[in-house]
Write a protein that holds these residues in place. Structure first.
Motif, PDB file in Angstrom:
ATOM      1  N   GLY A  88      21.513  44.756  42.780  1.00 46.72           N
ATOM      2  CA  GLY A  88      20.816  43.641  42.163  1.00 46.72           C
ATOM      3  C   GLY A  88      21.737  42.474  41.872  1.00 46.72           C
ATOM      4  O   GLY A  88      21.322  41.476  41.301  1.00 46.72           O
ATOM      5  N   PHE A  89      22.992  42.576  42.233  1.00 45.97           N
ATOM      6  CA  PHE A  89      23.977  41.527  42.021  1.00 45.97           C
ATOM      7  C   PHE A  89      24.499  41.044  43.355  1.00 45.97           C
ATOM      8  O   PHE A  89      24.407  41.735  44.357  1.00 45.97           O
ATOM      9  CB  PHE A  89      25.165  42.046  41.202  1.00 45.97           C
ATOM     10  N   ILE A  90      25.074  39.849  43.360  1.00 45.25           N
ATOM     11  CA  ILE A  90      25.819  39.414  44.527  1.00 45.25           C
ATOM     12  C   ILE A  90      27.103  40.225  44.498  1.00 45.25           C
ATOM     13  O   ILE A  90      27.910  40.088  43.584  1.00 45.25           O
ATOM     14  CB  ILE A  90      26.105  37.907  44.489  1.00 45.25           C
ATOM     15  N   GLU A  91      27.272  41.097  45.461  1.00 45.48           N
ATOM     16  CA  GLU A  91      28.421  41.993  45.503  1.00 45.48           C
ATOM     17  C   GLU A  91      29.563  41.308  46.240  1.00 45.48           C
ATOM     18  O   GLU A  91      29.423  40.932  47.395  1.00 45.48           O
ATOM     19  CB  GLU A  91      28.036  43.298  46.200  1.00 45.48           C
ATOM     20  N   LEU A  92      30.686  41.132  45.555  1.00 42.35           N
ATOM     21  CA  LEU A  92      31.859  40.522  46.150  1.00 42.35           C
ATOM     22  C   LEU A  92      33.096  41.118  45.498  1.00 42.35           C
ATOM     23  O   LEU A  92      33.016  41.731  44.434  1.00 42.35           O
ATOM     24  CB  LEU A  92      31.831  38.999  46.008  1.00 42.35           C
ATOM     25  N   CYS A  93      34.210  40.957  46.146  1.00 44.40           N
ATOM     26  CA  CYS A  93      35.448  41.560  45.654  1.00 44.40           C
ATOM     27  C   CYS A  93      35.758  41.156  44.219  1.00 44.40           C
ATOM     28  O   CYS A  93      36.277  41.960  43.448  1.00 44.40           O
ATOM     29  CB  CYS A  93      36.605  41.204  46.579  1.00 44.40           C
ATOM     30  N   ALA A  94      35.442  39.939  43.830  1.00 43.75           N
ATOM     31  CA  ALA A  94      35.761  39.456  42.488  1.00 43.75           C
ATOM     32  C   ALA A  94      35.099  40.283  41.398  1.00 43.75           C
ATOM     33  O   ALA A  94      35.623  40.372  40.295  1.00 43.75           O
ATOM     34  CB  ALA A  94      35.372  37.994  42.339  1.00 43.75           C
ATOM     35  N   ASN A  95      33.950  40.909  41.672  1.00 40.24           N
ATOM     36  CA  ASN A  95      33.305  41.730  40.656  1.00 40.24           C
ATOM     37  C   ASN A  95      33.332  43.220  41.021  1.00 40.24           C
ATOM     38  O   ASN A  95      32.469  43.984  40.646  1.00 40.24           O
ATOM     39  CB  ASN A  95      31.885  41.237  40.328  1.00 40.24           C
ATOM     40  N   CYS A  96      34.385  43.610  41.735  1.00 37.97           N
ATOM     41  CA  CYS A  96      34.593  45.010  42.134  1.00 37.97           C
ATOM     42  C   CYS A  96      35.729  45.630  41.318  1.00 37.97           C
ATOM     43  O   CYS A  96      36.714  44.968  40.994  1.00 37.97           O
ATOM     44  CB  CYS A  96      34.945  45.078  43.620  1.00 37.97           C
ATOM     45  N   GLN A  97      35.587  46.900  41.019  1.00 42.77           N
ATOM     46  CA  GLN A  97      36.599  47.632  40.243  1.00 42.77           C
ATOM     47  C   GLN A  97      37.970  47.654  40.900  1.00 42.77           C
ATOM     48  O   GLN A  97      38.984  47.772  40.227  1.00 42.77           O
ATOM     49  CB  GLN A  97      36.157  49.082  40.043  1.00 42.77           C
ATOM     50  N   PHE A  98      38.029  47.568  42.218  1.00 42.12           N
ATOM     51  CA  PHE A  98      39.277  47.732  42.950  1.00 42.12           C
ATOM     52  C   PHE A  98      40.055  46.422  43.157  1.00 42.12           C
ATOM     53  O   PHE A  98      41.167  46.438  43.664  1.00 42.12           O
ATOM     54  CB  PHE A  98      39.015  48.361  44.317  1.00 42.12           C
ATOM     55  N   PHE A  99      39.474  45.286  42.803  1.00 39.69           N
ATOM     56  CA  PHE A  99      40.076  43.989  43.114  1.00 39.69           C
ATOM     57  C   PHE A  99      41.246  43.665  42.186  1.00 39.69           C
ATOM     58  O   PHE A  99      41.159  43.811  40.975  1.00 39.69           O
ATOM     59  CB  PHE A  99      39.032  42.882  43.040  1.00 39.69           C
ATOM     60  N   CYS A 100      42.327  43.196  42.794  1.00 43.08           N
ATOM     61  CA  CYS A 100      43.509  42.705  42.070  1.00 43.08           C
ATOM     62  C   CYS A 100      43.575  41.198  42.322  1.00 43.08           C
ATOM     63  O   CYS A 100      43.947  40.767  43.417  1.00 43.08           O
ATOM     64  CB  CYS A 100      44.788  43.344  42.608  1.00 43.08           C
ATOM     65  N   PRO A 101      43.225  40.363  41.343  1.00 40.93           N
ATOM     66  CA  PRO A 101      43.230  38.912  41.553  1.00 40.93           C
ATOM     67  C   PRO A 101      44.611  38.375  41.897  1.00 40.93           C
ATOM     68  O   PRO A 101      45.623  38.865  41.389  1.00 40.93           O
ATOM     69  CB  PRO A 101      42.766  38.357  40.206  1.00 40.93           C
ATOM     70  N   GLY A 102      44.646  37.372  42.746  1.00 38.86           N
ATOM     71  CA  GLY A 102      45.903  36.795  43.215  1.00 38.86           C
ATOM     72  C   GLY A 102      46.747  36.157  42.139  1.00 38.86           C
ATOM     73  O   GLY A 102      47.961  36.089  42.265  1.00 38.86           O
ATOM     74  N   ASN A 103      46.135  35.707  41.065  1.00 31.83           N
ATOM     75  CA  ASN A 103      46.920  35.054  40.022  1.00 31.83           C
ATOM     76  C   ASN A 103      47.615  36.061  39.100  1.00 31.83           C
ATOM     77  O   ASN A 103      48.270  35.675  38.146  1.00 31.83           O
ATOM     78  CB  ASN A 103      46.054  34.091  39.211  1.00 31.83           C
ATOM     79  N   ASN A 104      47.508  37.355  39.364  1.00 33.99           N
ATOM     80  CA  ASN A 104      48.158  38.384  38.541  1.00 33.99           C
ATOM     81  C   ASN A 104      49.479  38.873  39.111  1.00 33.99           C
ATOM     82  O   ASN A 104      50.103  39.755  38.524  1.00 33.99           O
ATOM     83  CB  ASN A 104      47.233  39.591  38.374  1.00 33.99           C
ATOM     84  N   PHE A 105      49.919  38.346  40.247  1.00 31.39           N
ATOM     85  CA  PHE A 105      51.120  38.864  40.886  1.00 31.39           C
ATOM     86  C   PHE A 105      52.368  38.199  40.344  1.00 31.39           C
ATOM     87  O   PHE A 105      52.338  37.086  39.836  1.00 31.39           O
ATOM     88  CB  PHE A 105      51.049  38.714  42.406  1.00 31.39           C
ATOM     89  N   ASP A 106      53.492  38.891  40.506  1.00 29.56           N
ATOM     90  CA  ASP A 106      54.765  38.422  39.971  1.00 29.56           C
ATOM     91  C   ASP A 106      55.396  37.316  40.801  1.00 29.56           C
ATOM     92  O   ASP A 106      56.347  36.708  40.368  1.00 29.56           O
ATOM     93  CB  ASP A 106      55.759  39.589  39.883  1.00 29.56           C
ATOM     94  N   SER A 107      54.867  37.063  41.966  1.00 28.93           N
ATOM     95  CA  SER A 107      55.490  36.101  42.869  1.00 28.93           C
ATOM     96  C   SER A 107      55.502  34.699  42.272  1.00 28.93           C
ATOM     97  O   SER A 107      54.458  34.121  41.992  1.00 28.93           O
ATOM     98  CB  SER A 107      54.733  36.074  44.196  1.00 28.93           C
ATOM     99  N   SER A 108      56.682  34.169  42.087  1.00 34.42           N
ATOM    100  CA  SER A 108      56.797  32.828  41.521  1.00 34.42           C
ATOM    101  C   SER A 108      56.663  31.743  42.583  1.00 34.42           C
ATOM    102  O   SER A 108      56.386  30.598  42.265  1.00 34.42           O
ATOM    103  CB  SER A 108      58.140  32.679  40.813  1.00 34.42           C
ATOM    104  N   ASP A 109      56.844  32.102  43.862  1.00 34.64           N
ATOM    105  CA  ASP A 109      56.772  31.096  44.916  1.00 34.64           C
ATOM    106  C   ASP A 109      55.409  31.051  45.604  1.00 34.64           C
ATOM    107  O   ASP A 109      55.207  30.304  46.526  1.00 34.64           O
ATOM    108  CB  ASP A 109      57.876  31.325  45.958  1.00 34.64           C
TER     109      ASP A 109
END
Length: 155
Positions: A88-109
């Motif tokens: 009943g929802f638009i299913e996309l990675c952003a609202n999935c349990q397995f998703f790791c958002p890109g802004n959470n990584f340690d990469s400074s560059d």
């Protein structure tokens, strides 16, 4: 108006309509897929895993095991959301349990924070993508389903 001029006008109209239809159809069928919008789509499909994402943790605390990942082709990975799922929802990675958002990584560059990762699927993952492993994040079920579908109507 005489019958000859009437028949000529009808013939001219049918000929012109047929020619325009054939031209439009040839334009659709003759496309090589090389337009700018298709080049952009092709460019976004295969993204490498962002630096710092090898052992990321998903939004639901699921740790990514680089040795236990599944290939995209084995999970019906698609480069757009799933609008027809049973949730009943638009299913996309952003609202999935397995998703790791890109802004959470340690990469400074890394300037591109739109590419994330997945605790279950290999490679770089966009938040708007989807695969058959999709599982909703906790609390998604409690949200108003009509708003989750993007409805503009009030209940």
């Amino acid at each position: 108006m005489s019958d000859d001029s009437s028949a000529l006008s009808r013939r001219r109209l049918l000929t012109t309509t047929g020619a325009l239809s054939a031209t439009a159809l040839a334009g659709c069928l003759g496309s090589d897929g090389g337009g700018p919008e298709n080049e952009q789509l092709a460019d976004t499909r295969e993204r490498p895993l962002p630096e710092g994402a090898e052992n990321c943790v998903s939004t639901m605390g699921i740790e990514r095991d680089p040795d236990g990942l599944t290939a995209k082709e084995n999970v019906d990975y698609q480069f757009h959301p799933n609008y027809t799922g049973d949730s009943g929802f638009i299913e996309l990675c952003a609202n999935c349990q397995f998703f790791c958002p890109g802004n959470n990584f340690d990469s400074s560059d890394s300037s591109d924070t739109t590419i994330g990762a997945c605790a279950a699927v290999e490679g770089g993952i966009y938040s708007q993508d989807w695969c058959a492993l999709w599982q909703p994040v906790d609390g998604l079920e409690e949200q108003d389903r009509s708003r989750a579908r993007g409805s503009q109507t009030e209940n």
